[in-house]
Design a protein around this motif. Structure first.
Motif, short mmCIF file in Angstrom:
data_model
loop_
_atom_site.label_atom_id
_atom_site.label_comp_id
_atom_site.label_asym_id
_atom_site.label_seq_id
_atom_site.Cartn_x
_atom_site.Cartn_y
_atom_site.Cartn_z
N ALA A 165 27.12 42.09 54.55
CA ALA A 165 25.58 41.78 53.86
C ALA A 165 25.62 41.11 52.70
O ALA A 165 24.73 40.81 51.93
CB ALA A 165 25.26 43.41 53.56
N CYS A 166 27.09 40.75 52.11
CA CYS A 166 27.05 39.97 50.73
C CYS A 166 26.69 38.66 50.84
O CYS A 166 26.85 37.86 52.04
CB CYS A 166 28.68 40.08 50.48
SG CYS A 166 29.11 41.68 49.92
N ARG A 167 25.83 37.98 50.24
CA ARG A 167 25.63 36.45 50.07
C ARG A 167 26.44 35.86 48.57
O ARG A 167 26.30 34.70 48.55
CB ARG A 167 23.95 36.61 49.95
CG ARG A 167 23.40 36.81 51.27
CD ARG A 167 23.93 35.69 52.41
NE ARG A 167 23.12 36.09 53.63
CZ ARG A 167 24.00 36.79 54.44
NH1 ARG A 167 25.18 37.44 54.23
NH2 ARG A 167 23.26 37.31 55.61
N ARG A 168 26.83 36.65 47.79
CA ARG A 168 27.14 36.14 46.63
C ARG A 168 28.64 36.72 46.38
O ARG A 168 28.84 37.79 46.68
CB ARG A 168 26.30 36.13 45.25
CG ARG A 168 25.10 35.42 45.47
CD ARG A 168 24.13 35.64 44.40
NE ARG A 168 23.82 37.04 44.28
CZ ARG A 168 22.84 37.73 43.62
NH1 ARG A 168 22.32 36.98 42.67
NH2 ARG A 168 22.33 38.94 43.62
N SER A 169 29.37 36.15 45.60
CA SER A 169 30.77 36.47 45.23
C SER A 169 30.75 37.81 44.39
O SER A 169 31.62 38.71 44.63
CB SER A 169 31.67 35.49 44.57
OG SER A 169 30.86 35.11 43.39
N LYS A 170 29.79 37.85 43.43
CA LYS A 170 29.59 39.07 42.67
C LYS A 170 29.23 40.51 43.75
O LYS A 170 29.38 41.65 43.31
CB LYS A 170 28.74 38.87 41.60
CG LYS A 170 27.40 38.79 42.19
CD LYS A 170 26.35 38.83 41.04
CE LYS A 170 24.92 38.66 41.21
NZ LYS A 170 23.86 38.63 40.07
N PRO A 172 34.03 37.63 39.53
CA PRO A 172 32.90 36.93 40.09
C PRO A 172 31.72 37.86 39.34
O PRO A 172 31.68 38.85 38.97
CB PRO A 172 32.93 37.45 41.53
CG PRO A 172 34.32 37.60 41.68
CD PRO A 172 35.04 38.26 40.56
N GLY A 173 31.01 36.80 39.06
CA GLY A 173 29.47 37.30 38.40
C GLY A 173 29.48 37.60 36.85
O GLY A 173 28.54 37.70 36.41
N LEU A 231 31.97 31.85 49.07
CA LEU A 231 32.43 30.93 48.10
C LEU A 231 31.94 29.69 48.70
O LEU A 231 31.50 28.72 47.97
CB LEU A 231 33.89 30.89 47.89
CG LEU A 231 34.45 32.02 46.99
CD1 LEU A 231 36.03 32.04 47.23
CD2 LEU A 231 33.98 32.04 45.76
N ALA A 232 31.96 29.24 49.93
CA ALA A 232 31.20 28.05 50.53
C ALA A 232 29.92 27.82 50.28
O ALA A 232 29.50 26.75 49.96
CB ALA A 232 31.84 27.99 51.99
N GLU A 233 29.27 28.95 50.45
CA GLU A 233 27.69 28.93 50.28
C GLU A 233 27.58 28.69 48.95
O GLU A 233 26.60 27.98 48.63
CB GLU A 233 27.33 30.28 50.97
CG GLU A 233 27.19 30.32 52.52
CD GLU A 233 26.82 31.76 52.95
OE1 GLU A 233 26.36 32.52 51.90
OE2 GLU A 233 26.42 31.87 54.14
#
Length: 727
Positions: free
Chosen positions: A31-36, A68-69, A142-144
């Motif tokens: 469900a994650c979209r960001r590294s944080k 991250p974040g 990370l790619a996104e």
């Protein structure tokens, strides 16, 4: 619910039954979209799955581990886990922890670490499996993030490019509605970009210009070719500008034309500069085509209306008079009244007028004007007035500079034409003078030669001989006066004329001149009246002969131009200065001729030269001699046929006691001892003078040169006067 699959892993299907404790963590990862978000899943679900006290994620960026974040660096010691494939035991902040690197293939992404982890083998095995699930998700995230960062950077770059320029940059769809426009482009219409998007050019430009723009845009969409062109357009709120536009098709990912992209640059200043240079070139061609500036300035005004102004007038000033050479277009009939408001040599704009004058002009449809002086060599020759119906015209610095340049060129044309006319006039006067002098010298010479030939005949009666000699003498004297005037004028021009000034009473040369000119007045039937208003002498410091010459020239001029039966009055008066005037009721002087009466070779016209005679030098000699005495002479005349008055002012001389010094000198030679020596290089003159002296004394020596005179006289000098050879 479908089983989650790693987006970048080796494609193994995950079996929740193998380790049910990791299931929540795996679902949270996907469900994650960001590294944080990945870091948060590790800190919560990972800790729960492993039974650890706490957990953290560190991402490797530019060979450095960071959380991250945040902008915080990772805890020290984690870097050691980057080189070990499996779990690594280490200490973090004084606490014992386990860490394992996250890698996809050969690419190391970061480190995941937990403290408070139990030491039994299943916990470390679950840590390895947790890292296997976390690595591909972290790689995807990370790619996104990299793609989003690149997209964000490209957008920022695009925004910097579009907003950092003064050019209008825009995109339109196939319906020619604006999809995007930068702030510079929106300002053209007095709007912000959000207000322009969705509109077409019909809502932004004047109707004619909008249709022309739409036609060009449709041609670009049809031809799918980029075009560069220049045009002038007016916006819906009345601003007119010139543009250089580059427009080309806009393609989607499949290569279909979905609109057009354009860049328009405001080239109004450049176009105005080009038009100004073209206008100046055309004006210069007109002004240089002829020296008749009256016609060339009128042609210049026709060029300026309507190319530069809606109305134009050109006025020139000459001899104190103002003349209108051109009056065209709007407001031309009212321009001359404005010239009285202009300071000499200064420009005048609409805003500098008083409110009343502005309202009067606005009532006549004149809302802008500029009055520019025609100045050359610091002297104003006239004015050029430019008028317009729209407010704000001629206020820009470029327009004022162009108007001043036009006025300067017009002034140069006037000055050049007037200089040419002055040269032509001087040449004409020279030719007239040569004709006059030939006539004036030939007339008395004809009489002299004619009567001389008659006297050579023996048959001439004795009664006619006296008349012949009188005629010869009179004409010879007239010729001598003409020659003396020419010699005087030559000396004046060379600056070699000298005055033999002494203290004298002006009444003396005045009386002598009146006595000398009386016979001429009687012969012409003219009354010569005197009006001497003086209570005492008129003491002046001057040359008696030259002052007499001044008075005789003034009287002779008055007698010459006064018909028989007329009156010439000469008078004098003593005030702060010695005042002398000569007044006649003769032919008078025209207003055009009056300023030039004291110029050399000037007379009213050639017919006057023939009917009245003279060289036109008398009055110029009068002015020179009067000014040489520190005085002034002026001429006045009501006009043709109304007579003329010449007035001379001379400074009075304050009498001073004089000292006389007696110098003992040699006794004058006795008359019977005097000898006469005549030296003259002209044989006729030498013979004449020798004959005159021989009639009273026979002992006369005549020689050709001064050297011969020295030789002739040296032996006869007294011993005391001879050269002793010592200096």
């Amino acid at each position: 619910m479908p089983s989650p699959r790693s987006s970048r892993g080796r494609g193994k299907r995950w079996n929740p039954g193998a380790d049910a404790a990791l299931a929540p963590f795996v679902f949270a990862l996907h469900a994650c979209r960001r590294s944080k978000d990945v870091a948060a899943a590790v800190a919560v679900e990972g800790v729960r799955a492993l039974g650890a006290t706490s957990g953290s994620l560190a991402v490797l960026v530019a060979d450095e581990l960071s959380v991250p974040g945040t902008n915080d660096p990772a805890p020290r010691g984690l870097a050691a886990a980057l080189s070990t494939p499996g779990p690594t035991r280490l200490r973090i902040a004084g606490r014992e922890a386990w860490a394992v690197r996250l890698a996809v293939g050969d690419r190391v992404l970061g480190v995941v670490a937990f403290d408070g982890l139990r030491r039994e083998g299943p916990a470390k095995a679950r840590l390895s499996r947790l890292a296997q699930h976390c690595a591909p998700v972290l790689a995807r995230v990370l790619a996104e993030e990299a793609e989003l960062s690149a997209l964000r950077q490209s957008r920022e770059l695009l925004r910097a490019v579009t907003e950092g320029t003064h050019d209008c940059i825009f995109v339109k769809d196939r319906d020619l509605r604006y999809v995007m426009i930068n702030a510079a482009g929106a300002r053209v219409f007095g709007l912000v970009p959000e207000d322009v998007v969705g509109k077409d050019d019909k809502a932004l430009f004047a109707q004619v210009d909008a249709e022309e723009i739409a036609q060009r845009d449709r041609e670009i969409l049809t031809s799918q070719r980029t075009r560069i062109y220049e045009c002038t357009s007016t916006t819906s709120h009345g601003a007119t500008r010139s543009w250089q536009s580059t427009k080309g098709p806009w393609y989607d990912e499949e290569g279909r034309v979905v609109g057009l992209v354009g860049i328009s640059r405001d080239v109004s200043a450049r176009r105005k500069a080009e038009e100004a240079q073209r206008l100046l070139a055309e004006v210069s061609g007109i002004l240089g085509a002829s020296l008749e500036y009256e016609s060339t300035l009128a042609a210049m005004a026709r060029l300026l209306v309507p190319a530069f102004a809606e109305g134009c007038t050109i006025h020139v000033e000459e001899a104190g008079e103002r003349y209108c050479l051109a009056a065209l277009g709007r407001g031309a009939a009212f321009a001359e009244a404005l010239l009285d408001l202009v300071a000499p040599g200064r420009a005048l704009g609409f805003g500098e007028l008083d409110p009343t004058t502005r309202r009067e002009l606005e009532a006549r449809g004149i809302h802008s004007l500029l009055v520019v002086p025609l100045v050359i060599h610091g002297h104003a020759l006239g004015h050029m007035t430019l008028l317009g119906g729209a407010p704000g015209r001629f206020m820009a610095e470029s327009e004022r500079a162009l108007a001043e340049d036009l006025a300067r060129r017009a002034g140069m044309a006037i000055d050049r034409a007037r200089l040419y006319r002055a040269v032509q006039e001087a040449s004409r006067l020279k030719d007239e003078f040569l004709a006059v002098i030939s006539h004036e010298l030939r007339t008395p010479l004809t009489a002299i030669l004619g009567w001389t030939g008659i006297l050579r005949r023996d048959s001439v009666p004795e009664a006619s001989r006296g008349k012949a000699l009188e005629t010869i003498e009179r004409n010879a004297q007239a010729q001598a006066r003409l020659i003396e005037d020419l010699m005087d004028m030559t000396s004046m021009l060379a600056g070699t004329l000298q005055l033999d000034a002494v203290d004298l009473d002006l009444a003396q040369p005045l009386t002598q001149a009146v006595r000398a000119m009386g016979p001429l007045a009687d012969a012409k039937g003219i009354r010569l009246e005197t009006a001497f208003e003086r209570s005492g002498p008129l003491p002046v410091f001057g040359d008696d002969l030259r002052l007499r010459q001044v008075i005789e020239n003034l009287l002779g001029n008055a007698l010459k131009f006064t018909p028989p039966g007329g009156t010439v009055e000469i008078g004098c008066h003593r005030g702060d200065k010695a005042l002398l005037w000569v007044k006649d009721d003769g032919v008078g002087i025209s207003p055009a001729t009056l300023p030039h009466v004291f110029e050399r070779f000037r007379q009213g016209d050639s017919s006057s030269t023939r009917s009245h005679g003279g060289l036109g030098l008398g009055l110029s000699i009068v002015r020179y001699l009067v000014e040489a005495h520190g005085g002034a002479v002026v001429a006045a005349s009501p006009g043709k046929g109304l007579g003329a008055t010449f007035t001379v002012e001379l400074p009075l001389r304050v009498a001073k006691a004089s000292e006389v010094t007696l110098v003992e000198g040699s006794p004058a030679p006795r008359r019977d001892e005097a000898r006469v020596l005549v030296v003259d290089d002209a044989p006729p003159s030498r013979e004449l003078v020798t004959s005159i002296f021989k009639s009273v004394r026979p002992d006369v020596t005549a020689v050709h040169k001064v050297a011969e005179a020295v030789v002739a006289m040296a032996p006869k000098l007294p011993p005391s006067r001879q050269d002793t050879g010592r200096s």
